[in-house]
Design a protein around this motif. Structure first.
Motif, PDB file in Angstrom:
ATOM      1  N   TRP A  99      25.627  31.708  38.962  1.00 48.49           N
ATOM      2  CA  TRP A  99      24.537  32.658  39.197  1.00 48.49           C
ATOM      3  C   TRP A  99      24.419  32.887  40.702  1.00 48.49           C
ATOM      4  N   PHE A 100      24.289  34.141  41.062  1.00 49.78           N
ATOM      5  CA  PHE A 100      24.095  34.544  42.444  1.00 49.78           C
ATOM      6  C   PHE A 100      22.888  35.472  42.497  1.00 49.78           C
ATOM      7  N   ARG A 118      24.806  38.757  49.065  1.00 51.41           N
ATOM      8  CA  ARG A 118      24.704  38.071  47.785  1.00 51.41           C
ATOM      9  C   ARG A 118      24.898  36.568  48.011  1.00 51.41           C
ATOM     10  N   ASP A 119      23.921  35.790  47.578  1.00 50.08           N
ATOM     11  CA  ASP A 119      23.915  34.358  47.835  1.00 50.08           C
ATOM     12  C   ASP A 119      24.128  33.548  46.563  1.00 50.08           C
ATOM     13  N   PHE A 120      24.761  32.424  46.737  1.00 50.37           N
ATOM     14  CA  PHE A 120      24.969  31.489  45.643  1.00 50.37           C
ATOM     15  C   PHE A 120      23.650  30.869  45.219  1.00 50.37           C
ATOM     16  N   VAL A 121      23.454  30.717  43.910  1.00 52.17           N
ATOM     17  CA  VAL A 121      22.277  30.051  43.364  1.00 52.17           C
ATOM     18  C   VAL A 121      22.670  28.765  42.642  1.00 52.17           C
ATOM     19  N   SER A 122      23.580  28.910  41.668  1.00 48.14           N
ATOM     20  CA  SER A 122      23.956  27.748  40.869  1.00 48.14           C
ATOM     21  C   SER A 122      25.266  28.033  40.150  1.00 48.14           C
ATOM     22  N   ALA A 123      25.973  26.975  39.780  1.00 46.44           N
ATOM     23  CA  ALA A 123      27.218  27.114  39.034  1.00 46.44           C
ATOM     24  C   ALA A 123      27.373  25.945  38.081  1.00 46.44           C
ATOM     25  N   ILE A 124      28.172  26.183  37.050  1.00 51.64           N
ATOM     26  CA  ILE A 124      28.394  25.153  36.035  1.00 51.64           C
ATOM     27  C   ILE A 124      29.863  25.179  35.644  1.00 51.64           C
ATOM     28  N   SER A 125      30.434  24.011  35.459  1.00 50.24           N
ATOM     29  CA  SER A 125      31.840  23.919  35.090  1.00 50.24           C
ATOM     30  C   SER A 125      32.056  24.397  33.659  1.00 50.24           C
ATOM     31  N   TRP A 126      33.326  24.537  33.282  1.00 54.82           N
ATOM     32  CA  TRP A 126      33.652  25.064  31.963  1.00 54.82           C
ATOM     33  C   TRP A 126      33.082  24.200  30.853  1.00 54.82           C
TER      34      TRP A 126
END
Length: 124
Positions: free
Chosen positions: A36-37, A45-53
């Motif tokens: 999510w950005f 556009r800034d990074f918010v969160s990420a999740i692995s596969w």
């Protein structure tokens, strides 16, 4: 190919909560890390969160750590962003993105697929 459609944005008062959803097309959703950005007017556009596969690994921007939670349901081809204790500075268009990798990544250039965005507005 992956197509992404975000939903769940809206107007909320400071201190409130929203849950964003991102529905992905295709049968290989589980092979993509998701992120999510967000982009505020006149800003990058800034990074918010990420999740692995697999959903095991998650990463958060310092500005949202402890308030936002990312999760995914591979059976439903959907990734979520639960946003609590919202602040006016969280106001932005929020974008869902998919990366052809298993790892949770934080930079926009690693993501090849993007949704159209959903507006989140937090009033003071």
């Amino acid at each position: 190919q992956v197509q992404l459609v975000e939903s769940g944005g809206g107007l909320v008062q400071a201190g409130g909560s929203l849950r964003l959803s991102c529905a992905a097309s295709g049968r290989t959703f589980s092979k993509y890390a998701m992120g999510w950005f967000r982009q505020a007017p006149g800003k990058e556009r800034d990074f918010v969160s990420a999740i692995s596969w697999s959903g095991v690994s998650t990463v958060y921007a310092d500005s949202v750590k402890g308030r936002f939670t990312i999760s995914r349901d591979n059976a439903k081809n959907t990734v979520y962003l639960q946003m609590n204790s919202l602040k006016p500075e969280d106001t932005a268009v929020y974008y869902c993105a998919a990366a052809g990798t298993r790892l949770a990544l934080t930079t926009t250039r690693n993501y090849g697929y993007w949704g159209q965005g959903t507006q989140v507005t937090v009033s003071s």
